[in-house]
Design an enzyme around this catalytic site. Structure first.
Site, PDB file in Angstrom:
ATOM      1  N   GLY A 194      12.079 -10.229  -1.475  1.00  0.00           N
ATOM      2  CA  GLY A 194      11.923  -8.927  -2.092  1.00  0.00           C
ATOM      3  C   GLY A 194      10.996  -8.076  -1.253  1.00  0.00           C
ATOM      4  O   GLY A 194      10.192  -8.600  -0.473  1.00  0.00           O
ATOM      5  N   GLN A 196       5.220  -1.416   0.642  1.00  0.00           N
ATOM      6  CA  GLN A 196       4.943  -2.436   1.656  1.00  0.00           C
ATOM      7  C   GLN A 196       5.332  -1.986   3.064  1.00  0.00           C
ATOM      8  O   GLN A 196       4.956  -2.629   4.036  1.00  0.00           O
ATOM      9  CB  GLN A 196       5.651  -3.742   1.314  1.00  0.00           C
ATOM     10  N   CYS A 229       3.526 -13.232  -0.434  1.00  0.00           N
ATOM     11  CA  CYS A 229       3.792 -11.800  -0.317  1.00  0.00           C
ATOM     12  C   CYS A 229       3.719 -11.421   1.151  1.00  0.00           C
ATOM     13  O   CYS A 229       2.791 -11.831   1.852  1.00  0.00           O
ATOM     14  CB  CYS A 229       2.755 -11.020  -1.136  1.00  0.00           C
ATOM     15  N   LEU A 230       4.705 -10.646   1.615  1.00  0.00           N
ATOM     16  CA  LEU A 230       4.718 -10.236   3.016  1.00  0.00           C
ATOM     17  C   LEU A 230       3.481  -9.419   3.383  1.00  0.00           C
ATOM     18  O   LEU A 230       3.085  -9.379   4.546  1.00  0.00           O
ATOM     19  CB  LEU A 230       5.995  -9.443   3.325  1.00  0.00           C
ATOM     20  N   HIS A 233       7.577  -9.350  -9.472  1.00  0.00           N
ATOM     21  CA  HIS A 233       6.653  -9.232  -8.336  1.00  0.00           C
ATOM     22  C   HIS A 233       6.829  -7.863  -7.667  1.00  0.00           C
ATOM     23  O   HIS A 233       5.844  -7.165  -7.383  1.00  0.00           O
ATOM     24  CB  HIS A 233       6.922 -10.370  -7.343  1.00  0.00           C
ATOM     25  N   GLU A 234       8.084  -7.472  -7.428  1.00  0.00           N
ATOM     26  CA  GLU A 234       8.344  -6.191  -6.756  1.00  0.00           C
ATOM     27  C   GLU A 234       7.983  -4.999  -7.643  1.00  0.00           C
ATOM     28  O   GLU A 234       7.439  -4.000  -7.160  1.00  0.00           O
ATOM     29  CB  GLU A 234       9.794  -6.101  -6.273  1.00  0.00           C
ATOM     30  N   HIS A 256       4.424  -4.332  -7.477  1.00  0.00           N
ATOM     31  CA  HIS A 256       4.064  -3.561  -6.276  1.00  0.00           C
ATOM     32  C   HIS A 256       4.176  -2.060  -6.539  1.00  0.00           C
ATOM     33  O   HIS A 256       3.334  -1.279  -6.112  1.00  0.00           O
ATOM     34  CB  HIS A 256       4.988  -3.897  -5.105  1.00  0.00           C
TER      35      HIS A 256
END
Length: 160
Positions: free
Chosen positions: A46, A51, A90-91, A132-133, A136
């Site tokens: 995701g 991000q 997480c990226l 999660h997304e 963000h």
């Protein structure tokens, strides 16, 4: 399209609620395509627009199953139930993984890239990825929900 650089913590854009998408135009399509390419290139499941430094309520999710590519524009959680606890990364936090408690079921209302509304229901890992997304997009980082972090040895065991 293009692989974009990932914004890593600490960066203000990651902790600021994203602006709603107002225009379903070519720039949104390009943003979603770039986000998807970036996510795939970095082995993510995701990616949210903040991000890659874009404060817009847009996210892409693809957990690698038959559900395929999910694009969420201006998503809103309308129902949650159950509970699951599992590992998350997480990226925007390279090499950091922790245990996070989330709902096991989620129902999300969103728009597609053309501005058409849709609803998606998900359980398990897909529910985790969607939540999660969406976090963000609200400026909420997974690190604020971690109950414990994993060390290198535990990570190696999980990867098999």
């Amino acid at each position: 399209m293009a692989v974009k650089p990932i914004v890593t913590y600490p960066a203000e854009v990651l902790e600021t609620p994203a602006e709603p998408v107002a225009s379903f135009d070519k720039s949104l399509k390009k943003l979603l395509d770039n986000m998807y390419d970036t996510m795939l290139e970095l082995d993510g499941v995701g990616l949210a627009a903040p991000q890659i430094g874009v404060s817009k309520r847009a996210a892409v999710v693809d957990i690698g199953d038959d559900t395929g590519r999910i694009e969420l524009v201006n998503p809103e959680v309308i129902e949650e139930s159950g509970e699951q606890t599992g590992p998350e990364g997480c990226l925007s936090f390279p090499d950091l993984y922790g245990e996070v408690k989330r709902s096991d079921y989620v129902k999300v209302k969103a728009f597609d890239r053309r501005g058409k509304p849709f609803t998606i229901e998900a359980e398990g890992f897909l529910a985790r990825a969607l939540l999660h997304e969406i976090d963000h997009l609200d400026g909420i980082l997974f690190t604020s929900k971690v109950t414990r972090y994993y060390d290198a040895e535990e990570l190696e065991e999980m990867e098999g």
